[in-house]
Structure formats: structure tokens, C-alpha cells
Design a protein around this motif. Structure first.
Motif, PDB file in Angstrom:
ATOM      1  N   SER A 173       5.756  22.098  50.102  1.00 38.96           N
ATOM      2  CA  SER A 173       5.321  23.017  51.218  1.00 38.96           C
ATOM      3  C   SER A 173       6.355  23.050  52.613  1.00 38.96           C
ATOM      4  O   SER A 173       6.207  24.416  53.232  1.00 38.96           O
ATOM      5  CB  SER A 173       4.068  22.585  51.740  1.00 38.96           C
ATOM      6  N   PHE A 174       8.047  22.595  52.852  1.00 37.34           N
ATOM      7  CA  PHE A 174       8.662  21.945  53.394  1.00 37.34           C
ATOM      8  C   PHE A 174       8.764  23.999  53.388  1.00 37.34           C
ATOM      9  O   PHE A 174       9.656  24.369  52.512  1.00 37.34           O
ATOM     10  CB  PHE A 174       9.693  21.839  53.752  1.00 37.34           C
ATOM     11  N   LYS A 175       9.304  24.215  55.078  1.00 39.20           N
ATOM     12  CA  LYS A 175      10.214  25.411  55.059  1.00 39.20           C
ATOM     13  C   LYS A 175      11.403  24.708  55.243  1.00 39.20           C
ATOM     14  O   LYS A 175      11.930  24.624  56.777  1.00 39.20           O
ATOM     15  CB  LYS A 175       9.921  26.715  56.443  1.00 39.20           C
ATOM     16  N   PHE A 225      13.148  17.844  56.404  1.00 35.55           N
ATOM     17  CA  PHE A 225      14.043  17.600  55.992  1.00 35.55           C
ATOM     18  C   PHE A 225      14.986  17.445  56.676  1.00 35.55           C
ATOM     19  O   PHE A 225      16.157  16.881  55.569  1.00 35.55           O
ATOM     20  CB  PHE A 225      14.126  19.310  55.434  1.00 35.55           C
ATOM     21  N   ALA A 226      15.373  17.824  58.131  1.00 33.38           N
ATOM     22  CA  ALA A 226      16.993  17.473  58.530  1.00 33.38           C
ATOM     23  C   ALA A 226      17.237  15.671  58.297  1.00 33.38           C
ATOM     24  O   ALA A 226      18.213  15.276  58.055  1.00 33.38           O
ATOM     25  CB  ALA A 226      16.664  17.373  60.314  1.00 33.38           C
ATOM     26  N   MET A 227      15.893  14.901  58.839  1.00 31.00           N
ATOM     27  CA  MET A 227      16.225  13.662  58.569  1.00 31.00           C
ATOM     28  C   MET A 227      16.124  13.260  56.913  1.00 31.00           C
ATOM     29  O   MET A 227      16.936  12.157  57.363  1.00 31.00           O
ATOM     30  CB  MET A 227      14.654  13.198  59.068  1.00 31.00           C
ATOM     31  N   MET A 228      16.377  13.386  55.992  1.00 32.58           N
ATOM     32  CA  MET A 228      16.098  13.533  55.559  1.00 32.58           C
ATOM     33  C   MET A 228      17.854  13.862  54.885  1.00 32.58           C
ATOM     34  O   MET A 228      18.494  12.942  53.859  1.00 32.58           O
ATOM     35  CB  MET A 228      15.540  14.325  53.583  1.00 32.58           C
ATOM     36  N   ALA A 229      17.539  14.786  54.952  1.00 34.63           N
ATOM     37  CA  ALA A 229      19.376  15.579  54.537  1.00 34.63           C
ATOM     38  C   ALA A 229      20.295  14.348  55.390  1.00 34.63           C
ATOM     39  O   ALA A 229      21.743  14.123  54.973  1.00 34.63           O
ATOM     40  CB  ALA A 229      20.015  16.981  54.787  1.00 34.63           C
ATOM     41  N   THR A 267       9.193  17.020  66.164  1.00 34.69           N
ATOM     42  CA  THR A 267       9.474  18.465  65.163  1.00 34.69           C
ATOM     43  C   THR A 267      10.498  19.560  66.257  1.00 34.69           C
ATOM     44  O   THR A 267      11.404  18.725  66.812  1.00 34.69           O
ATOM     45  CB  THR A 267       8.743  19.914  65.264  1.00 34.69           C
ATOM     46  N   CYS A 268      11.541  20.559  66.367  1.00 35.96           N
ATOM     47  CA  CYS A 268      12.300  20.969  67.260  1.00 35.96           C
ATOM     48  C   CYS A 268      13.590  21.239  66.941  1.00 35.96           C
ATOM     49  O   CYS A 268      14.592  21.231  67.401  1.00 35.96           O
ATOM     50  CB  CYS A 268      11.592  20.855  68.202  1.00 35.96           C
ATOM     51  N   PHE A 269      13.663  19.991  65.522  1.00 33.23           N
ATOM     52  CA  PHE A 269      15.559  19.305  65.316  1.00 33.23           C
ATOM     53  C   PHE A 269      15.997  20.855  64.930  1.00 33.23           C
ATOM     54  O   PHE A 269      17.441  20.605  65.607  1.00 33.23           O
ATOM     55  CB  PHE A 269      15.355  18.348  63.939  1.00 33.23           C
ATOM     56  N   GLY A 322      24.247  22.941  68.849  1.00 35.12           N
ATOM     57  CA  GLY A 322      25.247  22.523  67.834  1.00 35.12           C
ATOM     58  C   GLY A 322      25.647  20.685  68.485  1.00 35.12           C
ATOM     59  O   GLY A 322      26.321  19.632  67.763  1.00 35.12           O
ATOM     60  N   PHE A 323      24.124  20.256  68.942  1.00 38.71           N
ATOM     61  CA  PHE A 323      23.823  19.138  69.286  1.00 38.71           C
ATOM     62  C   PHE A 323      23.456  18.379  67.937  1.00 38.71           C
ATOM     63  O   PHE A 323      22.001  18.913  67.939  1.00 38.71           O
ATOM     64  CB  PHE A 323      23.616  18.736  70.135  1.00 38.71           C
ATOM     65  N   ASP A 324      23.695  17.816  67.926  1.00 36.25           N
ATOM     66  CA  ASP A 324      23.222  17.042  66.170  1.00 36.25           C
ATOM     67  C   ASP A 324      22.237  15.712  66.526  1.00 36.25           C
ATOM     68  O   ASP A 324      22.272  14.700  66.557  1.00 36.25           O
ATOM     69  CB  ASP A 324      23.912  16.469  64.894  1.00 36.25           C
TER      70      ASP A 324
END
Length: 315
Positions: A12-14, A21-25, A287-289, A297-299
Motif C-alpha cells: 500500500s506504500f506510495k 519507505f525513506a527510513m527503510m531506504a 510523515t513529511c520526510f 535538500g535537507f536529508d
């Protein structure tokens, strides 16, 4: 580190906007082992909390973005970190999940955010602990009190205590149009407690999401700006997100709350600020990462995994 994500179904992830997802990556990029499971995959047997987990490998593909290894039963205490990333509703099933995670903590697991801290910080009610930072607010199910608050302030926002994404939010202006009907609906004729706040006109400039990680604010907020005649800035309600540097007041609020909330076991918090006022403290799955990272540009994910490594014992 072996990191397990308690999340909603991965299918279901977008992934173009999903913070989990950003955390996983970021975790995978650093060589950490990434696992995933859903709340329904947890079990308590003979005093031990385990879950049916899958080892996740990220593919780099936009559609089939992951592959999953065979499901295996593992004690949650075997992981270096467990990330509670299940979205609301914050119902009794969610609460039962936090009880199991709290037991897992006693068996060696490190859970972020801390299960008891999630339960202790209702995302609407938590602002009551910081009244010096909030607009005039009333929490009640009593119609007479709600009407009196409206009469005093003239322009108010009414909302349920268990909503997300802007659901169930109503504005009532000085004319009181539909006030009675809204109160009856939201309180279920006096059976449910709700919140009413003085309307903050600065909402037209955005409902700002300020992320606080390990007690420290991300230097950019995401201002979620309502569109058209809409009063809600939530992205789920059609708001447009614009990343912008924290204002002096934003930083003041974040720095006042950050160390306090971090000490309570809240590694990641999303503060909602309208104008100069704190309106919510989001602790379930902030959210909002990606929106902030893409525009500023801030990671954000790197800052988060840095904090997770430090909290999980790996510097």
C-alpha cells in the motif's frame, strides 16, 4: 543493526512520498538489515512476544520496490530496533499492539516510539500539557460548554480526538450556522469527547509540520496550505505542502518540547503549528520526510537513522 518495521502492508506504500519507505531506504543504504511485519503478525505465547517477519530487500524499482524473504517467527527481543509505524486509527487494536510491544521491551527490544509514550500522548490532547504554546482550547462532550466557548470566541474549530488527515474537522463562524448539528454529530449526542479551539487565521499561510528527531528540530517545516475554500491544510485533504525554514517562533516551540518529549521515549515527533500556536503533537507515524527533503535538500531520513543508531546503541 537488525531493524524491524511494524507498518501497514508494504504493497500500500506510495514510495514517492512515504516516510517509512525513506527510513527503510536510508537504513538499507547503511547496511542495516531491514525487516517488516504487520500488527496482526504479532503473538504472545508463554510470556514471549514474537512476530512473523519478512526480511526486506529494496530493489530500486518504482513499482516492484521490494522483495521479501520467507516469513519467519522471531522474538521481538532479537531486534536492535523496532519502529512502530502503523497508521491510525488509534483504536483498541492499536492499543493492544502497544501492550505487546511494551512486553517485548521487557524482553530486550528497543521500540521507537516507546509504546507507553504513544499511549500517553493523544495527538490532540497532548497540547494541553503545554498551554502557554496553544490557542484557547476546550475539551468536553458537554453541549452547553461548547456553545459557551463559541459564544466567547465567535470563530472556532471543532474536531474529534481520534481523527487523522483532517477528517471530522469543522469551522463555525460567529453566525453559529449548524453549530448544534455539528456538536450532536461529533459528540454523538454527548457520548464522545471532542476538542474546540479558537480559529487561527494564519491557517491560510499553512498548517506547519515541524519534525523533531531525538529532541532536535529538523531545520525546515512543511507548511501544508489549504486550497480554495478548504479550511484544512492536511495533504490528505488536498493541501499543498511547501517546505520552508523554521521561523523564530517555530524553533522556540520545537526547542521547548523537543527535550521533554525525547526524555519520555519519543524519538520522532511531528509538531503541528499554525501561526504562533501549537495545535497537535503527532507521535504515531509522523510523515513529511520526503516532501521536506525534496524541496529543501535537507536529508531528514539520514538525521532520523543517525538518531536511531545512537538510541539503538550503534554510533
Amino acid at each position: 543493526m537488525k531493524i524491524a518495521f511494524l507498518a501497514d502492508p508494504l504493497a500500500s506504500f506510495k514510495i514517492y512520498k512515504d516516510s517509512t519507505f525513506a527510513m527503510m531506504a536510508e537504513a538499507a543504504k547503511r547496511g542495516h538489515e531491514v525487516y517488516a511485519f504487520q500488527q496482526r503478525h504479532m503473538a504472545l505465547r508463554d510470556g514471549i512476544v514474537s512476530a512473523r517477519v519478512e526480511r526486506i530487500t529494496l530493489t530500486g524499482d518504482q513499482d516492484a520496490w521490494y522483495t521479501a524473504g520467507p516469513a519467519q517467527d522471531m522474538r521481538l527481543g532479537e531486534f536492535d530496533a523496532i519502529l512502530e509505524r502503523k497508521d491510525p486509527p488509534f483504536d483498541m487494536e492499536y492499543v493492544y499492539g502497544t501492550y505487546l510491544l511494551q512486553l517485548a521491551e521487557q524482553q530486550g527490544a528497543k521500540v521507537f516510539n516507546k509504546p507507553q509514550a504513544i499511549r500517553d500522548h493523544n495527538e490532540k490532547l497532548a497540547i494541553a500539557q503545554f498551554p502557554q504554546l496553544t490557542a484557547p482550547t476546550l475539551v468536553t462532550s458537554d453541549e452547553a460548554r461548547l456553545r459557551a466557548f463559541h459564544a466567547e470566541h465567535g470563530d472556532v474549530i471543532l474536531k474529534p480526538l481520534d481523527g487523522m488527515g483532517g477528517t471530522g474537522i469543522f469551522r463555525v463562524k460567529a453566525d453559529g450556522l449548524n453549530l448544534g448539528s455539528i456538536i450532536e454529530t461529533l459528540t454523538d449526542n454527548g457520548k464522545r469527547t471532542i476538542m474546540v479551539q479558537r480559529y487561527i487565521p494564519e491557517i491560510v499561510k499553512g498548517d506547519k509540520r515541524i519534525l523533531v528527531i531525538g529532541g532536535k528540530p529538523v531545520p525546515f517545516s512543511l507548511a501544508r496550505i489549504p486550497q480554495g475554500s478548504e479550511i484544512r491544510g492536511n495533504l490528505a485533504a488536498g493541501g499543498i505542502g511547501v517546505a520552508q525554514p523554521l521561523t523564530t517562533r517555530d524553533r522556540e516551540i520545537a526547542e521547548a518540547l523537543g527535550p521533554v518529549l525525547a526524555a519520555r521515549g519519543l524519538l520522532l515527533v511531528g509538531l503541528d503549528v499554525i501561526g504562533d500556536y501549537l495545535t497537535e503533537v503527532n507521535v504515531t507515524s509522523p510523515t513529511c520526510f520526503q516532501e521536506i527533503t525534496q524541496q529543501s535538500g535537507f536529508d531528514v531520513a539520514a538525521m532520523f537513522i543517525d538518531a536511531l543508531e545512537a538510541a539503538g546503541g550503534q554510533g
